[in-house]
Design an enzyme around this catalytic site. Structure first.
Site, PDB file in Angstrom:
ATOM      1  N   GLU A  71      -5.534  -4.797  10.681  1.00 46.25           N
ATOM      2  CA  GLU A  71      -4.481  -3.808  10.885  1.00 46.25           C
ATOM      3  C   GLU A  71      -4.762  -3.026  12.172  1.00 46.25           C
ATOM      4  O   GLU A  71      -5.523  -2.055  12.162  1.00 46.25           O
ATOM      5  CB  GLU A  71      -4.441  -2.820   9.712  1.00 46.25           C
ATOM      6  CG  GLU A  71      -4.156  -3.461   8.376  1.00 46.25           C
ATOM      7  CD  GLU A  71      -3.577  -2.456   7.388  1.00 46.25           C
ATOM      8  OE1 GLU A  71      -2.467  -2.702   6.903  1.00 46.25           O
ATOM      9  OE2 GLU A  71      -4.215  -1.420   7.144  1.00 46.25           O
ATOM     10  N   GLU A 128      -6.901   4.776   7.930  1.00 50.20           N
ATOM     11  CA  GLU A 128      -6.718   6.207   7.610  1.00 50.20           C
ATOM     12  C   GLU A 128      -7.987   6.777   6.978  1.00 50.20           C
ATOM     13  O   GLU A 128      -8.326   7.938   7.177  1.00 50.20           O
ATOM     14  CB  GLU A 128      -5.480   6.379   6.709  1.00 50.20           C
ATOM     15  CG  GLU A 128      -4.202   6.168   7.510  1.00 50.20           C
ATOM     16  CD  GLU A 128      -3.037   5.596   6.731  1.00 50.20           C
ATOM     17  OE1 GLU A 128      -3.029   5.662   5.485  1.00 50.20           O
ATOM     18  OE2 GLU A 128      -2.120   5.038   7.386  1.00 50.20           O
ATOM     19  N   SER A 137       3.233  -2.136  10.412  1.00 50.14           N
ATOM     20  CA  SER A 137       4.682  -2.217  10.639  1.00 50.14           C
ATOM     21  C   SER A 137       5.285  -3.585  10.288  1.00 50.14           C
ATOM     22  O   SER A 137       6.191  -4.067  10.973  1.00 50.14           O
ATOM     23  CB  SER A 137       5.034  -1.821  12.076  1.00 50.14           C
ATOM     24  OG  SER A 137       4.676  -0.468  12.310  1.00 50.14           O
ATOM     25  N   GLY A 157       2.406   2.259  10.804  1.00 49.21           N
ATOM     26  CA  GLY A 157       3.390   3.330  10.641  1.00 49.21           C
ATOM     27  C   GLY A 157       4.107   3.702  11.923  1.00 49.21           C
ATOM     28  O   GLY A 157       4.799   4.716  11.981  1.00 49.21           O
ATOM     29  N   HIS A 197      -9.609   1.238   5.019  1.00 49.48           N
ATOM     30  CA  HIS A 197      -8.322   1.429   5.697  1.00 49.48           C
ATOM     31  C   HIS A 197      -8.514   2.370   6.890  1.00 49.48           C
ATOM     32  O   HIS A 197      -9.322   3.296   6.824  1.00 49.48           O
ATOM     33  CB  HIS A 197      -7.297   2.010   4.710  1.00 49.48           C
ATOM     34  CG  HIS A 197      -5.912   1.996   5.275  1.00 49.48           C
ATOM     35  ND1 HIS A 197      -5.473   2.955   6.152  1.00 49.48           N
ATOM     36  CD2 HIS A 197      -4.899   1.110   5.130  1.00 49.48           C
ATOM     37  CE1 HIS A 197      -4.232   2.659   6.519  1.00 49.48           C
ATOM     38  NE2 HIS A 197      -3.863   1.552   5.907  1.00 49.48           N
ATOM     39  N   LYS A 233       0.218   4.296  -0.365  1.00 50.75           N
ATOM     40  CA  LYS A 233      -0.402   5.502   0.214  1.00 50.75           C
ATOM     41  C   LYS A 233      -0.077   6.726  -0.650  1.00 50.75           C
ATOM     42  O   LYS A 233       0.085   6.597  -1.859  1.00 50.75           O
ATOM     43  CB  LYS A 233       0.035   5.670   1.674  1.00 50.75           C
ATOM     44  CG  LYS A 233      -0.207   4.390   2.497  1.00 50.75           C
ATOM     45  CD  LYS A 233      -0.060   4.597   3.974  1.00 50.75           C
ATOM     46  CE  LYS A 233      -0.301   3.277   4.699  1.00 50.75           C
ATOM     47  NZ  LYS A 233      -0.207   3.378   6.148  1.00 50.75           N
ATOM     48  N   ASN A 287       0.869  -1.182   0.000  1.00 48.18           N
ATOM     49  CA  ASN A 287       0.000   0.000   0.000  1.00 48.18           C
ATOM     50  C   ASN A 287       0.906   1.233   0.000  1.00 48.18           C
ATOM     51  O   ASN A 287       1.480   1.585   1.031  1.00 48.18           O
ATOM     52  CB  ASN A 287      -0.881  -0.054   1.267  1.00 48.18           C
ATOM     53  CG  ASN A 287      -1.727   1.197   1.433  1.00 48.18           C
ATOM     54  OD1 ASN A 287      -1.809   2.042   0.547  1.00 48.18           O
ATOM     55  ND2 ASN A 287      -2.360   1.312   2.597  1.00 48.18           N
TER      56      ASN A 287
HETATM   57  P1  PGA Z   1       2.707   0.275   7.697  1.00 51.39           P
HETATM   58  O1  PGA Z   1       1.258   0.513   7.065  1.00 51.39           O
HETATM   59  O2  PGA Z   1       3.239  -1.005   7.134  1.00 51.39           O
HETATM   60  O3  PGA Z   1       3.519   1.472   7.288  1.00 51.39           O
HETATM   61  O4  PGA Z   1       2.532   0.193   9.180  1.00 51.39           O
HETATM   62  C1  PGA Z   1       0.369  -0.550   6.875  1.00 51.39           C
HETATM   63  C2  PGA Z   1      -0.911  -0.048   6.273  1.00 51.39           C
HETATM   64  O5  PGA Z   1      -1.368   1.025   6.646  1.00 51.39           O
HETATM   65  O6  PGA Z   1      -1.503  -0.720   5.405  1.00 51.39           O
END
Ligand code: PGA
Length: 252
Positions: free
Chosen positions: A168, A98, A214, A174, A96, A10, A8
């Site tokens: 997640e 976010e 992560s 992140g 997601h 982003k 992903n």
């Molecule tokens: P990350 O993000 O691997 O940077 O923690 C995962 C995601 O949001 O899909």
């Protein structure tokens, strides 16, 4: 179950950076017999990357990071499922955290998008996950169970195999802090139970449940070798070809 590894990207890479990274992944000699792989570039680059794959034998899938809940019309700034399909996406990431937290997407809206995407023949990655507050309050199983059931509301048996679930935990996205393999497995097993209740044991064992938050080459093996962890949704580490490819190698 064949593992499924999804990057992903982003809102991180411009055109040049996106095509460079896609080029490295396309030429990495991934064995698609043993793993399914998708990358999710930003909307404007989906087609450019799809064009890079034409004429090659790659089975790399292109995913969108979001989609409108409407299929056509006066919705300035939105991107519809048929636009995504015609641009070359075969997968869409929905719900997601976010989108939920920053853009206020509700379970109802996400469910509408899920059903719309499936109706257009897109494969869906439905994201679920609890906040740190919910985990500290011991309500994480309940939160994730509700998000899963509401996200899949009215998704019929003949469409559910187009869906993968991505667990997640919000506190792990992140942040560098990942769920332990045991915690991930415990939540994935719960999600599998919900799928069993909704769709029966045979189908639920075909639905892939990905872990995200992560994931990096250093922790991928422990997570991916849990019985109910069938793949990974990767943000930060998917932006570097060697890290992403490293995780793909650990999935076997
Ligand atoms: P990350 O993000 O691997 O940077 O923690 C995962 C995601 O949001 O899909």
């Amino acid at each position: 179950m064949k593992p499924y590894i999804v990057g992903n990207w982003k809102m991180n890479l411009d055109l040049q950076q996106s095509t460079d990274l896609a080029g490295k992944i396309l030429h990495a000699g991934i064995d698609y017999e043993s793993v399914d792989v998708a990358i999710a570039p930003a909307f404007p680059f989906i087609n450019v990357i799809k064009v890079m794959t034409t004429g090659t034998k790659t089975r790399l899938a292109i995913a969108a990071q979001n989609m409108s809940s409407e299929d056509k019309g006066a919705f300035t700034g939105e991107v519809s499922p048929s636009m995504l399909k015609s641009a070359g996406a075969s997968v869409v990431i929905l719900g997601h955290s976010e989108r939920r937290q920053i853009f206020g997407e509700t379970d109802e809206l996400i469910n509408k998008k899920v059903r719309l995407a499936l109706g257009y023949g897109l494969n869906v990655i439905l994201c679920v996950g609890e906040t740190l507050f919910e985990r500290d309050a011991q309500s994480h199983f309940e939160t994730v169970a509700a998000q899963t059931a509401k996200g899949l509301k009215d998704v019929p048996l003949d469409k559910i195999e187009q869906v993968a679930i991505a667990y997640e935990p919000v506190w792990a996205i992140g942040t560098g802090a990942n769920a332990s393999p045991a915690d991930a497995q415990a939540m994935h097993a719960r999600i599998r139970d919900i799928l069993k209740r909704l769709y029966g044991p045979v189908i639920s064992n075909k639905i892939r449940i990905l872990y995200g938050g992560s994931v990096k080459p250093e922790n991928a093996k422990g997570l991916l070798h849990q019985p109910d962890v069938n793949g990974a949704l990767i943000g930060g580490a998917s932006l570097k070809a060697e890290d992403f490819l490293g995780i793909i190698n650990y999935s076997k």
